[in-house]
Scaffold this motif. Structure first.
Motif, PDB file in Angstrom:
ATOM      1  N   ALA A   1     -46.540 -18.050  65.736  1.00 29.23           N
ATOM      2  CA  ALA A   1     -45.544 -18.122  64.658  1.00 29.23           C
ATOM      3  C   ALA A   1     -44.830 -16.784  64.492  1.00 29.23           C
ATOM      4  O   ALA A   1     -43.605 -16.735  64.297  1.00 29.23           O
ATOM      5  N   ALA A   2     -45.574 -15.693  64.576  1.00 26.44           N
ATOM      6  CA  ALA A   2     -44.977 -14.359  64.449  1.00 26.44           C
ATOM      7  C   ALA A   2     -44.065 -14.053  65.631  1.00 26.44           C
ATOM      8  O   ALA A   2     -43.016 -13.413  65.470  1.00 26.44           O
ATOM      9  N   LYS A   3     -44.439 -14.512  66.814  1.00 26.11           N
ATOM     10  CA  LYS A   3     -43.599 -14.290  67.998  1.00 26.11           C
ATOM     11  C   LYS A   3     -42.260 -14.993  67.845  1.00 26.11           C
ATOM     12  O   LYS A   3     -41.207 -14.422  68.160  1.00 26.11           O
ATOM     13  N   LEU A   4     -42.294 -16.220  67.364  1.00 22.09           N
ATOM     14  CA  LEU A   4     -41.050 -16.950  67.119  1.00 22.09           C
ATOM     15  C   LEU A   4     -40.173 -16.211  66.113  1.00 22.09           C
ATOM     16  O   LEU A   4     -38.965 -16.059  66.300  1.00 22.09           O
ATOM     17  N   GLN A   5     -40.799 -15.719  65.057  1.00 24.53           N
ATOM     18  CA  GLN A   5     -40.066 -14.985  64.029  1.00 24.53           C
ATOM     19  C   GLN A   5     -39.458 -13.712  64.596  1.00 24.53           C
ATOM     20  O   GLN A   5     -38.324 -13.348  64.255  1.00 24.53           O
ATOM     21  N   ALA A   6     -40.180 -13.022  65.452  1.00 20.30           N
ATOM     22  CA  ALA A   6     -39.667 -11.802  66.076  1.00 20.30           C
ATOM     23  C   ALA A   6     -38.484 -12.104  66.992  1.00 20.30           C
ATOM     24  O   ALA A   6     -37.502 -11.348  67.028  1.00 20.30           O
ATOM     25  N   ILE A   7     -38.554 -13.217  67.717  1.00 23.74           N
ATOM     26  CA  ILE A   7     -37.449 -13.593  68.605  1.00 23.74           C
ATOM     27  C   ILE A   7     -36.188 -13.855  67.796  1.00 23.74           C
ATOM     28  O   ILE A   7     -35.089 -13.401  68.145  1.00 23.74           O
ATOM     29  N   ILE A   8     -36.330 -14.587  66.689  1.00 25.76           N
ATOM     30  CA  ILE A   8     -35.180 -14.875  65.837  1.00 25.76           C
ATOM     31  C   ILE A   8     -34.605 -13.585  65.260  1.00 25.76           C
ATOM     32  O   ILE A   8     -33.388 -13.395  65.188  1.00 25.76           O
ATOM     33  N   ALA A   9     -35.496 -12.664  64.852  1.00 27.11           N
ATOM     34  CA  ALA A   9     -35.037 -11.383  64.293  1.00 27.11           C
ATOM     35  C   ALA A   9     -34.254 -10.586  65.328  1.00 27.11           C
ATOM     36  O   ALA A   9     -33.187 -10.034  65.027  1.00 27.11           O
ATOM     37  N   LEU A  10     -34.771 -10.519  66.546  1.00 21.18           N
ATOM     38  CA  LEU A  10     -34.131  -9.723  67.594  1.00 21.18           C
ATOM     39  C   LEU A  10     -32.827 -10.345  68.084  1.00 21.18           C
ATOM     40  O   LEU A  10     -31.863  -9.625  68.389  1.00 21.18           O
ATOM     41  N   CYS A  11     -32.795 -11.662  68.154  1.00 21.83           N
ATOM     42  CA  CYS A  11     -31.648 -12.331  68.778  1.00 21.83           C
ATOM     43  C   CYS A  11     -30.559 -12.740  67.792  1.00 21.83           C
ATOM     44  O   CYS A  11     -29.416 -12.970  68.210  1.00 21.83           O
ATOM     45  N   SER A  12     -30.881 -12.860  66.513  1.00 21.36           N
ATOM     46  CA  SER A  12     -29.865 -13.334  65.565  1.00 21.36           C
ATOM     47  C   SER A  12     -29.796 -12.504  64.290  1.00 21.36           C
ATOM     48  O   SER A  12     -28.715 -12.107  63.860  1.00 21.36           O
ATOM     49  N   THR A  13     -30.927 -12.220  63.672  1.00 20.65           N
ATOM     50  CA  THR A  13     -30.911 -11.549  62.366  1.00 20.65           C
ATOM     51  C   THR A  13     -30.385 -10.120  62.465  1.00 20.65           C
ATOM     52  O   THR A  13     -29.414  -9.757  61.790  1.00 20.65           O
ATOM     53  N   ILE A  14     -31.018  -9.302  63.303  1.00 20.88           N
ATOM     54  CA  ILE A  14     -30.616  -7.895  63.422  1.00 20.88           C
ATOM     55  C   ILE A  14     -29.207  -7.768  64.004  1.00 20.88           C
ATOM     56  O   ILE A  14     -28.402  -6.969  63.500  1.00 20.88           O
ATOM     57  N   PRO A  15     -28.831  -8.522  65.061  1.00 20.91           N
ATOM     58  CA  PRO A  15     -27.435  -8.452  65.509  1.00 20.91           C
ATOM     59  C   PRO A  15     -26.440  -8.805  64.403  1.00 20.91           C
ATOM     60  O   PRO A  15     -25.356  -8.212  64.333  1.00 20.91           O
ATOM     61  N   GLY A  16     -26.790  -9.744  63.532  1.00 21.82           N
ATOM     62  CA  GLY A  16     -25.907 -10.079  62.417  1.00 21.82           C
ATOM     63  C   GLY A  16     -25.677  -8.900  61.503  1.00 21.82           C
ATOM     64  O   GLY A  16     -24.544  -8.623  61.075  1.00 21.82           O
ATOM     65  N   TYR A  17     -26.738  -8.171  61.203  1.00 25.25           N
ATOM     66  CA  TYR A  17     -26.606  -6.960  60.383  1.00 25.25           C
ATOM     67  C   TYR A  17     -25.731  -5.923  61.087  1.00 25.25           C
ATOM     68  O   TYR A  17     -24.875  -5.286  60.461  1.00 25.25           O
ATOM     69  N   PHE A  18     -25.952  -5.735  62.387  1.00 24.29           N
ATOM     70  CA  PHE A  18     -25.180  -4.734  63.130  1.00 24.29           C
ATOM     71  C   PHE A  18     -23.697  -5.086  63.151  1.00 24.29           C
ATOM     72  O   PHE A  18     -22.838  -4.207  63.015  1.00 24.29           O
ATOM     73  N   PHE A  19     -23.390  -6.361  63.309  1.00 27.61           N
ATOM     74  CA  PHE A  19     -21.992  -6.787  63.276  1.00 27.61           C
ATOM     75  C   PHE A  19     -21.371  -6.480  61.918  1.00 27.61           C
ATOM     76  O   PHE A  19     -20.216  -6.066  61.839  1.00 27.61           O
ATOM     77  N   SER A  20     -22.131  -6.689  60.855  1.00 27.56           N
ATOM     78  CA  SER A  20     -21.606  -6.380  59.521  1.00 27.56           C
ATOM     79  C   SER A  20     -21.333  -4.894  59.364  1.00 27.56           C
ATOM     80  O   SER A  20     -20.291  -4.492  58.831  1.00 27.56           O
ATOM     81  N   VAL A  21     -22.262  -4.066  59.822  1.00 30.78           N
ATOM     82  CA  VAL A  21     -22.081  -2.616  59.723  1.00 30.78           C
ATOM     83  C   VAL A  21     -20.814  -2.191  60.458  1.00 30.78           C
ATOM     84  O   VAL A  21     -20.038  -1.351  59.957  1.00 30.78           O
TER      85      VAL A  21
END
Length: 510
Positions: free
Chosen positions: A326-346
């Motif tokens: 479950a944590a691995k799935l969450q990490a994949i989502i964070a790396l591939c979608s969540t964090i890039p979304g923040y970077f695009f906003s910045v």
């Protein structure tokens, strides 16, 4: 005549202190995200440990909902209380208190007294409420402090960078959980006869307590931060102290910011929540509150139904392997979608603007949720291949990307820019508190709505989330003003219908 110290802040080049401030102010949001995204994993532990003989190792949805809601109720209260204190006694004076509450309550969550199910849940709930209270206090203070130190050209990027620390909190929560599970699994020799060893009761506590370390390391630097020059100059009306504080942290010569005359004490033109306040700022406050409310319904429901979407049979997995996946799935989502979304906003926030990004995020989230809802029966079909279900994962990840490159970030930024200095922290706290009411609805309501007939419940819930996003886009278009590239004082003065701008009220030198 505008105060030199404020003009210097608006025109200052990007300096080391700006990046230092991002780390210091962002650690509270890091802790918030760490706790938010580690608790679903912890609830998996609790299900395996304390519901072993009931509910097939699964924590009942009502318990998961209550644990989520308790922290969010604390957050609502903390945002209002600390937001108001930030305007009444100063941002700096209460900033360290909020952080210490977060650190101590994170540790307390791990200790959660005793080992019986009822006692553990009650004590964990109590400490999560206190943690939420501290997290709530950090929201308005961090946004306000960063906005008041930033220059007008890159202010949006700096506040977005502070908020992006949430992305790293999500990733670290996942990585820490994976590391802890791997260590305990190795110590248990892989797959023991008992799929839920007694040591698992230590593992989830350790995961929660480790989240306090990064925030605790920044406490000293928070205490060393001076009060923001804008608060000192405009609210306390102490120009000399504002100039001295700015010289300490910014590379600006004293000769460029020292004033020829001092500001005399001045009575407030109108109090908070008065008729005059609502006439001047009611529209902006409504916009900030309602859009934050709507996006949090979507964002928090997405988080809390994540484990339900990808629920798999435990099979021969022990508790560590189950949580690790479950944590691995969450990490994949964070790396591939969540964090890039923040970077695009910045990167784009000060190029495209807050309103356009917010509308784009809402509209594209609505589109993705609509597709997910209409096609959920297809994705949920167990006969589909593993590759087919990866397509669902991609679409689901896009909702996080457009939330963070969209309203989840902009609703944090805009309230820190729209209101006068003497109301700024309070209004941000009110906006965030209304937002967290939406989070309670999202995290609790969605779990209950989708708990009946699985496919039908999920389909209706996903389509409903699309409707929420469309409403958010409409509210943004109709009510949210653009603040890109303008000083905070310009944003204040535009709303003064009496012909005397707040820039004159607060910046005029007699």
């Amino acid at each position: 005549m505008a105060l030199k110290v404020l003009s210097a802040l608006d025109l200052a080049r990007t300096q080391f202190y700006h990046f230092k401030a991002i780390i210091i102010t962002g650690m509270g949001l890091f802790t918030d995200a760490y706790d938010l995204f580690s608790i679903p994993l912890v609830m998996t532990f609790i299900g395996r440990i304390y519901y072993e003989k009931h509910d097939k190792y699964v924590t009942p949805p009502i318990v998961v909902s209550i644990m989520a809601a308790i922290a969010l109720v604390g957050t609502v209260i903390g945002q209002v209380v600390f937001g108001r204190l930030g305007d009444l006694v100063g941002r700096r004076r209460v900033y360290g208190i909020a952080l210490m509450i977060m650190v101590l309550s994170s540790i307390g969550c791990g200790f959660s007294i005793c080992t019986t199910r009822s006692c553990v849940l009650v004590s964990l709930g109590l400490f999560r409420f206190i943690l939420g209270f501290g997290v709530g206090g950090d929201y308005p203070l961090s946004a306000t402090i960063m906005s008041e130190y930033a220059n007008k050209r890159t202010r949006g990027s700096f506040i977005a960078a502070v908020f992006s620390m949430q992305g790293f909190g999500i990733l670290v929560a996942s990585v820490v959980t994976m590391v802890v599970c791997a260590i305990f699994n190795r110590a248990a020799n892989g797959a023991p006869k008992d799929p839920t060893p007694k040591e698992a009761d230590i593992a989830w506590r350790l995961i929660l307590m480790l989240g306090a370390i990064p925030a605790g390391l920044t406490f000293y630097w928070r205490m060393k931060m001076p009060e923001t020059p804008r608060y000192t100059a405009l609210v306390e009306r102490n120009i000399i102290q504002a100039v001295m504080d700015m010289e300490k942290v910014m590379e600006v010569p004293m000769s460029e910011i020292v004033e020829d005359k001092l500001l005399p004490p001045s009575p407030l033109p109108y109090p908070l929540l008065s008729k005059q306040f609502f006439r001047l700022h009611g529209r902006d406050l409504f916009s900030c509150c309602f859009t934050w409310f709507l996006v949090d319904i979507v964002f928090y429901s997405s988080n809390f139904f994540q484990s339900r979407i990808y629920l798999e049979e435990n099979g021969d997995k022990n508790v560590y392997q189950d949580v690790f996946e479950a944590a691995k799935l969450q990490a994949i989502i964070a790396l591939c979608s969540t964090i890039p979304g923040y970077f695009f906003s910045v990167y784009f926030i000060d190029k495209v603007g807050r309103v356009k990004i917010q509308m784009m995020g809402f509209s594209l989230m609505a589109l993705v949720f609509l597709v997910l809802g209409i096609t959920y029966n297809y994705w949920d079909n167990k006969s589909n291949s593993h590759k087919t279900k990866k397509g669902f994962l991609v679409l689901y990840g896009l909702t996080f990307f457009f939330a963070n490159f969209g309203p989840n970030t902009t609703t944090f930024i805009v309230p820190a820019e729209l209101f006068p200095a003497r109301f700024r922290s309070t209004c941000h706290g009110i906006s965030g508190a209304i937002g967290k009411v939406g989070a309670i609805i999202g995290s609790v309501g969605f779990v209950w709505a989708s708990d009946g007939v699985q496919t039908l419940g999920m389909t209706i819930s996903l389509i409903a989330l699309a409707g929420v996003c469309l409403l958010g886009m409409a509210i943004t278009f109709l009510f949210t003003p653009e603040t890109m590239g303008r000083s905070l004082e310009e944003n204040e003065s535009e709303n003064d219908v009496l012909g005397r701008s707040l820039e004159e009220n607060e910046n005029e030198v007699y």
